[in-house]
Design an enzyme around this catalytic site. Sequence first.
Site, PDB file in Angstrom:
ATOM      1  N   GLU A  62       4.170  -9.383  13.827  1.00 23.00           N
ATOM      2  CA  GLU A  62       3.603  -9.643  15.232  1.00 23.00           C
ATOM      3  C   GLU A  62       3.938 -11.405  15.766  1.00 23.00           C
ATOM      4  O   GLU A  62       4.242 -11.407  16.945  1.00 23.00           O
ATOM      5  CB  GLU A  62       2.010  -9.777  15.058  1.00 23.00           C
ATOM      6  N   ARG A  93       0.799  -1.352   0.231  1.00 21.04           N
ATOM      7  CA  ARG A  93       0.112   0.068  -0.036  1.00 21.04           C
ATOM      8  C   ARG A  93       0.798   1.213  -0.116  1.00 21.04           C
ATOM      9  O   ARG A  93       0.563   2.201  -0.571  1.00 21.04           O
ATOM     10  CB  ARG A  93      -0.828  -0.090   1.017  1.00 21.04           C
TER      11      ARG A  93
HETATM   12  P1  AMP Z   1       3.691  -2.653  12.209  1.00 22.44           P
HETATM   13  O1  AMP Z   1       5.015  -3.171  11.606  1.00 22.44           O
HETATM   14  O2  AMP Z   1       3.322  -3.435  13.226  1.00 22.44           O
HETATM   15  O3  AMP Z   1       3.856  -1.059  12.446  1.00 22.44           O
HETATM   16  O4  AMP Z   1       2.518  -2.939  11.025  1.00 22.44           O
HETATM   17  C1  AMP Z   1       2.488  -1.947   9.941  1.00 22.44           C
HETATM   18  C2  AMP Z   1       2.011  -2.728   8.680  1.00 22.44           C
HETATM   19  O5  AMP Z   1       1.153  -3.866   8.862  1.00 22.44           O
HETATM   20  C3  AMP Z   1       1.649  -1.731   7.700  1.00 22.44           C
HETATM   21  O6  AMP Z   1       2.115  -1.856   6.570  1.00 22.44           O
HETATM   22  C4  AMP Z   1       0.085  -2.023   7.581  1.00 22.44           C
HETATM   23  O7  AMP Z   1      -0.536  -1.900   6.304  1.00 22.44           O
HETATM   24  C5  AMP Z   1      -0.128  -3.363   8.416  1.00 22.44           C
HETATM   25  N1  AMP Z   1      -1.094  -3.352   9.491  1.00 22.44           N
HETATM   26  C6  AMP Z   1      -0.700  -3.287  10.648  1.00 22.44           C
HETATM   27  N2  AMP Z   1      -1.993  -3.268  11.639  1.00 22.44           N
HETATM   28  C7  AMP Z   1      -2.992  -3.116  10.702  1.00 22.44           C
HETATM   29  C8  AMP Z   1      -4.230  -2.757  10.895  1.00 22.44           C
HETATM   30  N3  AMP Z   1      -5.265  -3.038  11.971  1.00 22.44           N
HETATM   31  N4  AMP Z   1      -5.069  -2.344   9.739  1.00 22.44           N
HETATM   32  C9  AMP Z   1      -4.478  -2.579   8.404  1.00 22.44           C
HETATM   33  N5  AMP Z   1      -3.099  -2.600   8.317  1.00 22.44           N
HETATM   34  C10 AMP Z   1      -2.531  -3.075   9.256  1.00 22.44           C
END
Ligand code: AMP
Length: 179
Positions: A99, A62
């Site tokens: 995660e 995205r």
């Molecule tokens: P993070 O590495 O935990 O900051 O996760 C960010 C990535 O995961 C981004 O590329 C987001 O598109 C996706 N992502 C994580 N949580 C969500 C959520 N609740 N809704 C949509 N996309 C998410």
Amino acid sequence: MTFDHDLKATVRTIPDYPKQGILFRDITTLLADARAFRRAVDELVQPWAGLKIDKVAGIEARGFILGGAVAHQVSAGFVPIRKKGKLPHTTVRIAYSLEYGLDEMEMHVDAIQPGERVILVDDLIATGGTAEGAVKLLRQIGANVVAACFIINLPDLGGADKLRAMDVPVRTLMAFEGH
Ligand code: AMP
């Protein structure tokens, strides 16, 4: 119809996707709305409008859509940060935390020249693991990371604070509680 103050209303929330307990913040509805898309792109880089930006780096997938539009807006080049194994030329690679477990992302080694001013773009920051990996990768090839911009912040997960602790200014347009 979309009104200017209603950017947040153009984001669709899908409960329990991709798994139970997750509220998936779906930006396809924002992207499909012409006024919302334009406004999001304009506002993402508003603090840096008028400053010289050499490259916009977008995180797959995205971040490509937003990053391409942002790069056009600030007259910068666009650089993709991709999942491993997708880029054809010589790459630099970094592991980053998800995660559950680890994944790896890559950039072309010659995508950015040392000292170039770069803005990082993705749709959403949650734990910050993805963006932290991207910043480290960019710095590894000598980029000056001027800012990281996201449409959505999930502040309870601490990702934006994690980036600020790495001396990266963070811009987000809206926040949702929880995860
Ligand atoms: P993070 O590495 O935990 O900051 O996760 C960010 C990535 O995961 C981004 O590329 C987001 O598109 C996706 N992502 C994580 N949580 C969500 C959520 N609740 N809704 C949509 N996309 C998410």
